[in-house]
Design a protein around this motif. Structure first.
Motif, mmCIF file in Angstrom:
data_model
loop_
_atom_site.group_PDB
_atom_site.id
_atom_site.type_symbol
_atom_site.label_atom_id
_atom_site.label_comp_id
_atom_site.label_asym_id
_atom_site.label_seq_id
_atom_site.Cartn_x
_atom_site.Cartn_y
_atom_site.Cartn_z
ATOM 1 N N ARG A 220 -6.673 15.509 -13.540
ATOM 2 C CA ARG A 220 -6.441 14.075 -13.343
ATOM 3 C C ARG A 220 -5.295 13.864 -12.356
ATOM 4 O O ARG A 220 -4.481 14.766 -12.123
ATOM 5 N N TRP A 221 -5.256 12.669 -11.797
ATOM 6 C CA TRP A 221 -4.089 12.194 -11.055
ATOM 7 C C TRP A 221 -3.237 11.360 -12.009
ATOM 8 O O TRP A 221 -3.767 10.651 -12.867
ATOM 9 N N TYR A 223 0.050 8.623 -11.994
ATOM 10 C CA TYR A 223 1.016 7.822 -11.238
ATOM 11 C C TYR A 223 2.392 8.051 -11.843
ATOM 12 O O TYR A 223 2.624 7.794 -13.034
ATOM 13 N N GLN A 228 0.407 6.367 -15.781
ATOM 14 C CA GLN A 228 -1.010 6.007 -15.858
ATOM 15 C C GLN A 228 -1.857 7.089 -15.199
ATOM 16 O O GLN A 228 -1.517 7.606 -14.130
ATOM 17 N N GLU A 229 -2.977 7.418 -15.851
ATOM 18 C CA GLU A 229 -3.844 8.492 -15.376
ATOM 19 C C GLU A 229 -5.074 7.931 -14.679
ATOM 20 O O GLU A 229 -5.600 6.885 -15.069
ATOM 21 N N TRP A 230 -5.517 8.674 -13.642
ATOM 22 C CA TRP A 230 -6.674 8.283 -12.855
ATOM 23 C C TRP A 230 -7.598 9.483 -12.705
ATOM 24 O O TRP A 230 -7.138 10.626 -12.653
ATOM 25 N N GLN A 233 -11.778 11.626 -8.642
ATOM 26 C CA GLN A 233 -12.514 10.931 -7.597
ATOM 27 C C GLN A 233 -12.940 9.552 -8.093
ATOM 28 O O GLN A 233 -13.315 9.419 -9.262
ATOM 29 N N PRO A 236 -7.096 7.830 -5.845
ATOM 30 C CA PRO A 236 -6.441 6.550 -6.130
ATOM 31 C C PRO A 236 -5.336 6.188 -5.150
ATOM 32 O O PRO A 236 -4.578 5.240 -5.394
ATOM 33 N N PHE A 237 -5.216 6.919 -4.054
ATOM 34 C CA PHE A 237 -4.190 6.667 -3.048
ATOM 35 C C PHE A 237 -4.833 6.807 -1.674
ATOM 36 O O PHE A 237 -5.930 7.364 -1.528
ATOM 37 N N SER A 238 -4.134 6.316 -0.671
ATOM 38 C CA SER A 238 -4.658 6.377 0.693
ATOM 39 C C SER A 238 -4.255 7.681 1.365
ATOM 40 O O SER A 238 -3.320 8.365 0.942
ATOM 41 N N ASP A 305 5.321 5.208 -4.367
ATOM 42 C CA ASP A 305 3.924 5.641 -4.302
ATOM 43 C C ASP A 305 3.840 7.158 -4.467
ATOM 44 O O ASP A 305 3.423 7.884 -3.571
ATOM 45 N N TRP A 307 2.534 10.524 -6.790
ATOM 46 C CA TRP A 307 1.447 10.920 -7.672
ATOM 47 C C TRP A 307 1.581 12.382 -8.058
ATOM 48 O O TRP A 307 2.098 13.196 -7.294
#
Length: 338
Positions: A220-221, A223, A228-230, A233, A236-238, A305, A307
């Motif tokens: 997971r990613w 933040y 918070q987990e994302w 795919q 969640p970032f540019s 920002d 991660w």
């Protein structure tokens, strides 16, 4: 690249400029063999815990994936009904008093980065103490019935029941020479005396011994500011990003990022490097990506920002069965002796 990073690269690649150091490597190997003999023959005392002790370590410098294995063991032992605890030297930290019971909110300057990361990841008691027997005693007072000694292979003053050695599959044993002529803490023959050799990733160099495969899997990613987990795919970032890694083998982390489609500038740092706001001077407005080990040191001052890529170890079921049988034998023997 720092001097230590250049030396480590040369040691794993077998660069000729290390040749003048070969005599020192032979001397180091002799001293380590003599030291082991003193413990083996009782000339140096060894403290033994009344509960099973699993040592997780390595014979090489530079990061092998030892900490993910310790985290996996902790979770697995809990699932089997044990109450595990982790004892560690606490490298990189300096506590006001030892033993130090590490909690998820402990100051990393006191505990060191890896103990704090393990406390956050596992939820089991973690104690840092350069005198491991004292730390182990605290863990048993916490109710732990199995002890995991993190990076304790060469700490022969503490007895052990199971020795697990982690080897990086890509780099193997490097030039197979001992410090300072190569990356080895002990001679390659040491692998034949441990209970299991865990090979992290696909083996690319012969070890001369059968090993247990281990894979580090991104999960997971996270933040950094909020936790918070994302999912992996979509990202969640540019892109592009600034990726940083203050671990023993930064390239492995960067390769994992690229396999996930992450592009940008990759910044290798020294293992256990202290972090402060100046560490992020290279950052502009790009997202910053880091390891879980680095994240515990910089949540308060990292760029907004930022991660974290969380990873977990995966091992075969056959290894789980083998380990459970070993522990069953140990606990039965302990109850019989008692």
């Amino acid at each position: 690249m720092s001097l230590s990073q250049r030396w480590l690269k040369a040691a794993y690649e077998g660069s000729a400029w290390l040749t003048p150091l070969y005599p020192l490597g032979f001397l180091y190997r002799y001293l380590m063999r003599r030291r082991a003999a003193l413990y083996r023959h009782g000339d140096k005392p060894t403290w033994r815990a009344p509960v099973p002790v699993i040592v997780v370590g390595n014979i090489t410098l530079g990061g092998t994936g030892k900490s993910p294995l310790v985290a996996w063991l902790s979770r697995w032992l809990k699932m089997q009904g044990f109450s595990p605890g982790i004892v560690t030297r606490g490298y990189g930290g300096k506590a006001p008093v030892y033993p130090l019971l590490v909690t998820p909110s402990t100051d990393p300057r006191h505990s060191g980065d890896e103990p704090l990361m393990l406390a956050q990841q596992t939820g089991v008691p973690v104690v840092a103490d350069p005198q491991r027997s004292r730390g182990a005693d605290m863990l048993m007072r916490q109710g732990c019935d199995v002890l995991i000694s993190d990076d304790g292979l060469q700490h022969l003053a503490m007895g052990r029941d199971i020795e697990l050695v982690v080897v990086d599959g890509a780099r193997g044993l490097g030039n197979r020479r001992c410090l300072p002529a190569g990356p080895l803490r002990e001679a390659p023959a040491r692998l034949a005396s441990v209970d299991a050799v865990i090979i992290n990733g696909t083996p690319q160099r012969p070890l001369g011994i059968e090993g247990v495969p281990m894979t580090l899997v991104p999960t997971r990613w996270r933040y950094l500011k909020t936790g918070q987990e994302w999912p992996l795919q979509p990202l969640p970032f540019s892109l592009p990003v600034d990726a940083m890694a203050g671990i023993g083998n930064p390239q492995r982390f960067f390769d994992t990022l690229r396999s996930l489609g992450v592009s940008g500038a990759m910044h290798p740092l020294n293992d256990h490097q202290p972090f402060d706001a100046s560490t992020f001077q290279f950052v502009s407005k790009r997202p910053v990506i880091m390891t879980a080990k680095d994240a515990v040191k910089c949540q308060a001052f990292a760029p907004p920002d930022s991660w974290v890529l969380d990873v977990e170890a995966q091992l075969p079921h056959a290894f789980e069965d083998w380990l459970l049988n070993k522990l069953s034998d140990l606990t039965q023997r302990g109850s019989t002796d008692g």
